[in-house]
Motif scaffolding. Structure first.
Motif, mmCIF file in Angstrom:
data_model
loop_
_atom_site.group_PDB
_atom_site.id
_atom_site.type_symbol
_atom_site.label_atom_id
_atom_site.label_comp_id
_atom_site.label_asym_id
_atom_site.label_seq_id
_atom_site.Cartn_x
_atom_site.Cartn_y
_atom_site.Cartn_z
ATOM 1 N N ARG A 80 -38.135 -13.145 84.280
ATOM 2 C CA ARG A 80 -37.323 -12.237 85.119
ATOM 3 C C ARG A 80 -38.177 -11.130 85.746
ATOM 4 N N ASP A 82 -38.507 -9.957 88.791
ATOM 5 C CA ASP A 82 -37.851 -8.970 89.660
ATOM 6 C C ASP A 82 -37.187 -7.879 88.828
ATOM 7 N N GLU A 83 -36.539 -8.277 87.734
ATOM 8 C CA GLU A 83 -35.929 -7.288 86.840
ATOM 9 C C GLU A 83 -37.013 -6.428 86.197
ATOM 10 N N ILE A 85 -39.887 -5.549 87.409
ATOM 11 C CA ILE A 85 -40.349 -4.589 88.415
ATOM 12 C C ILE A 85 -39.314 -3.478 88.591
ATOM 13 N N ARG A 86 -38.049 -3.841 88.630
ATOM 14 C CA ARG A 86 -36.979 -2.835 88.782
ATOM 15 C C ARG A 86 -36.974 -1.865 87.601
ATOM 16 N N ASN A 89 -40.020 0.429 87.716
ATOM 17 C CA ASN A 89 -39.827 1.408 88.790
ATOM 18 C C ASN A 89 -38.883 2.529 88.353
ATOM 19 N N HIS A 109 -46.353 -7.145 89.097
ATOM 20 C CA HIS A 109 -46.663 -7.682 90.434
ATOM 21 C C HIS A 109 -47.714 -8.784 90.337
ATOM 22 N N LYS A 112 -46.109 -11.896 89.258
ATOM 23 C CA LYS A 112 -45.285 -12.429 90.349
ATOM 24 C C LYS A 112 -46.140 -13.045 91.455
ATOM 25 N N ASP A 114 -48.056 -11.192 93.572
ATOM 26 C CA ASP A 114 -48.241 -10.221 94.651
ATOM 27 C C ASP A 114 -49.484 -9.387 94.329
#
Length: 182
Positions: A80, A82-83, A85-86, A89, A109, A112, A114
């Motif tokens: 997960r 994206d979660e 990273i959220r 953040n 990142h 992921k 990136d």
């Protein structure tokens, strides 16, 4: 203190038992919850660690340490992203100059794929934590992913000399030997 002493003596299962009892007896003790989650991760009980961290966040949605810990664990496990990273953040909104949180965001990142964003945050993290073995290891992994072998070797060599464990040093030494072959 008892759990820390047990863990330091190599008895992590007993340390976990002590912390589990402590978190039941003192459900608002956030520090015990965070240490328990760390110990669960140490013994690869990731669902248990996630449960404790999510309970901590439910109780205190702005707890930066819990947000970062959960985000880093998810990223480290390629889960997960994206979660992850959220969450990191959110921790950084609370403590924008925290080098460990910047490392977590860079690592998420990286996982992921990136690499530009990973480099941005890992570079910021290393500026704040220049002797941290984990951050140096992550920077080395980023350089290796980009086939920048000498830079990877340099970062990993610094990581070996930094504040890491013997097991970490052995893993990093293997990365250096592999990179030298390339």
């Amino acid at each position: 203190l008892q759990a820390s002493a047990l863990n330091a003596a190599g008895n992590t299962p007993k340390a976990i038992e002590v912390l589990e009892a402590t978190t039941v007896a003192f459900p608002k003790d956030v520090l015990s919850r965070l240490v328990l989650a760390d110990m669960y991760q140490k013994v690869k009980r990731f669902p248990d660690a996630e449960k404790v961290l999510r309970q901590t966040i439910a109780t205190d949605p702005t707890n930066a340490d819990a947000l970062n810990s959960l985000g880093y664990m998810l990223a480290n496990n390629n889960d997960r992203l994206d979660e992850a990273i959220r969450l990191v953040n959110q921790a950084l909104q609370k403590e924008p100059a925290n080098g460990a949180y910047l490392d977590s965001l860079g690592w998420a990142h990286f996982k992921k794929g990136d690499l530009d964003q990973a480099e941005k945050y890992l570079t910021e993290a290393i500026a704040k934590l220049p002797k941290n073995a984990e951050v140096l290891d992550h920077i080395g992994d980023l350089h290796a992913k980009r086939s920048q072998w000498q830079q990877a070797i340099d970062s990993w060599s610094q990581a070996i000399e930094a504040d890491g464990s013997a097991a970490t040093r052995d893993e990093i030494q293997k990365k250096i030997e592999n990179a030298r072959g390339k």
